[in-house]
Design a protein around this motif. Structure first.
Motif, short mmCIF file in Angstrom:
data_model
loop_
_atom_site.label_atom_id
_atom_site.label_comp_id
_atom_site.label_asym_id
_atom_site.label_seq_id
_atom_site.Cartn_x
_atom_site.Cartn_y
_atom_site.Cartn_z
N ARG A 106 1.00 -0.98 0.02
CA ARG A 106 -0.02 0.03 -0.09
C ARG A 106 0.85 1.33 0.04
O ARG A 106 1.33 1.52 1.01
CB ARG A 106 -0.99 -0.04 1.27
N ASP A 248 -4.15 -2.43 8.43
CA ASP A 248 -5.42 -1.97 7.98
C ASP A 248 -5.63 -0.47 8.40
O ASP A 248 -5.86 0.37 7.84
CB ASP A 248 -6.44 -2.96 8.39
N ASP A 252 -4.89 3.23 6.15
CA ASP A 252 -5.92 4.30 6.05
C ASP A 252 -5.27 5.75 6.68
O ASP A 252 -5.52 6.83 6.01
CB ASP A 252 -7.19 4.09 6.89
MG MG Z 1 -9.13 -0.87 5.69
#
Ligand code: MG
Ligand code: IPM
Length: 361
Positions: A106, A248, A252
Motif C-alpha cells: 500500500r 489496515d 488508512d
Molecule cells: Mg481498511
C-alpha cells in the motif's frame, strides 16, 4: 502469449471506476501491444444478491486461473444487516485467503500537484513516498477460534484470536526487505511487542530476517507510536511492515496524509507473483451512481498490476506518466476539487488519461 485479467467491479462506485480502468487497459491493448484478455465476474454484495454468496465458487476459480485480478470495491449499507459470514467483505477476504495473497503493498505518495489537498502542513508531507507492507492472510482477521458464545450466566462473549507462525512472519518481512532494497533501504517493523506475545515473536523474526539484508536499516516501533509518528513526521518512513489489522489501520492513516485516498492503488500478492489489485478507498455508497468518483486509484492499480504481475513495467510507466499529465492539466475529480482546477466526472477523467496515453505514442 496473452495474459488473463479477471475484472471484479463489485459494489457502489466499483463499476464506475472499473469502467475507466478497463478503458485504459483497452487502450494499452489496442494501441500499445499489451497482450491481454479480460473476463468479468461477480464479487461482494452484487454477488450475494445474484447467487446467495459474496464469493461464488465460479468467481474464485476464475480468479485462481487468471494472471491477475482487478477489483473495484465491495460493500454498502444495503448488506450491513447480513451476518459477517455472507457480508460483501467476506468476498474480499475469501479472495485474499483463496489466492494466498499474503503480501499487501500500500504505497502512500503525495503528488506534488496535490500538495494542498492534505490536511497536514505542506512541509510535513511534501515529497512523501512511503510503502506500507501489510500481512494480509493471517493475524486476527483469520485466527481461530473466533465467534460469539453464550456463557452459563446468559451473557454473550465475543472472541477473536491473534496468531502468527514464524513462517508467516518471515515471508512478509522478506517482501518488505526486498522492496526496501529497491527503495531507500529502510524498514520499520510495527508491532505491539510490549503486550502481545504473537507480535513479540514478530519482532524476533523480523530481526532475524534483517540479518540477511545488512544494507537495510531495520527499526521497530510500537503501533501506537507508529500512528503518532505517521502524522507527526511521516517522511521518516521508507517501508513499514506490519500485521494484518495494524496494517489496515495504519494504511488508512497514511493514505489520508496525501489528502487523496482517491489516488492510492494497492497490490496483494501471493508466493508466485499472482496478484489482486484494487484502489485503497472503498465502495463510497454515498456517491455511487453519480459519475463523480475518482477513477485514478483504480487506474494506478492497473499500473501496479502491470509491474508486479504482468512483467510490463514500461506499460506501467506509461499509465503513471499519463496520470501525472492529467493532473498537470489541472483536471481534478470532485474529491480533489480546488480553486483554479477543472472539476471533471469519472468518465471524463478516464477519457483524459486515455487521451494522454495516446498523445505519448
Ligand atoms: Mg481498511
Ligand atoms: C481494506 C478494507 C478491508 C479490510 C475490509 C473491506 C474487509 O478495510 O482493504 O483495508 O479490513 O482489510
Amino acid at each position: 502469449m496473452s495474459k488473463t485479467i479477471l475484472i471484479l467491479p463489485g459494489d457502489g462506485i466499483g463499476p464506475e471506476i472499473i469502467a475507466e480502468a478497463v478503458k485504459v487497459l483497452e487502450c494499452l491493448r489496442d494501441d500499445f501491444g499489451l497482450a491481454i484478455e479480460m473476463q468479468q465476474a461477480l464479487v461482494g454484495g452484487c454477488a450475494y444478491d445474484a447467487t446467495g454468496s459474496p464469493l461464488p465458487e465460479e468467481t474464485l476459480n476464475q480468479a485462481k486461473a487468471a494472471d491477475a485480478v482487478l477489483l473495484g470495491a465491495v460493500g454498502g449499507a444495503k448488506w450491513e444487516p447480513l451476518p459477517i459470514a455472507v457480508r460483501p467483505e467476506k468476498g474480499l477476504l475469501g479472495l485474499r485467503a483463496g489466492l494466498g495473497l499474503f503480501a499487501n503493498l500500500r504505497p502512500a505518495i503525495l503528488y506534488p500537484q496535490l500538495a494542498a489537498a492534505s490536511t497536514l502542513k505542506p512541509d510535513v508531507v511534501a515529497g512523501l513516498d512511503l510503502m506500507i507492507i501489510r500481512e494480509l492472510t493471517g493475524g486476527i482477521y483469520f485466527g481461530q477460534p473466533r465467534g460469539v458464545e453464550t456463557l452459563d450466566s446468559g451473557e454473550r462473549r465475543g472472541f477473536n484470536t491473534l496468531v502468527y507462525s514464524e513462517s508467516e512472519i518471515e515471508r512478509i518481512c522478506r517482501v518488505a526487505f526486498d522492496i526496501a532494497m529497491k527503495r531507500n533501504k529502510r524498514v520499520c517493523s510495527v508491532d505491539k511487542a510490549n503486550v502481545l506475545e504473537a507480535t513479540e515473536l514478530w519482532r524476533e523474526v523480523a530481526t532475524q530476517v534483517g540479518q540477511d539484508y545488512p544494507e537495510v536499516e531495520l527499526s521497530h516501533m510500537y503501533v501506537d507510536n507508529a500512528a503518532m509518528q505517521l502524522v507527526r513526521a511521516p517522511k521518516q518512513f521508507d517501508v513499514m511492515v506490519t500485521t494484518n489489522m495494524f496494517g489496515d489501520i495504519l494504511s488508512d492513516c497514511a493514505a489520508m496524509l496525501t489528502g487523496s485516498i482517491g489516488m492510492l492503488p494497492s497490490a496483494a500478492l501471493n508466493e508466485s507473483g499472482q496478484g489482486m489489485y484494487e484502489p485503497i478507498h472503498g465502495s463510497a455508497p454515498d456517491i455511487a451512481g453519480k459519475g463523480v468518483a475518482n477513477p485514478l486509484a483504480t487506474i494506478l492499480s492497473v499500473a501496479m498490476m502491470l509491474r508486479y504481475s504482468l512483467a510490463a513495467p514500461e506499460q506501467a510507466e506509461r499509465i503513471e506518466k499519463a496520470v501525472e499529465k492529467v493532473l498537470d492539466q489541472g483536471l481534478r475529480s470532485a474529491d480533489l476539487a480546488s480553486p483554479g482546477a477543472t472539476t471533471v466526472g469519472t468518465a471524463a477523467m478516464g477519457d483524459a488519461v486515455v487521451a494522454a496515453l495516446r498523445e505519448a505514442r
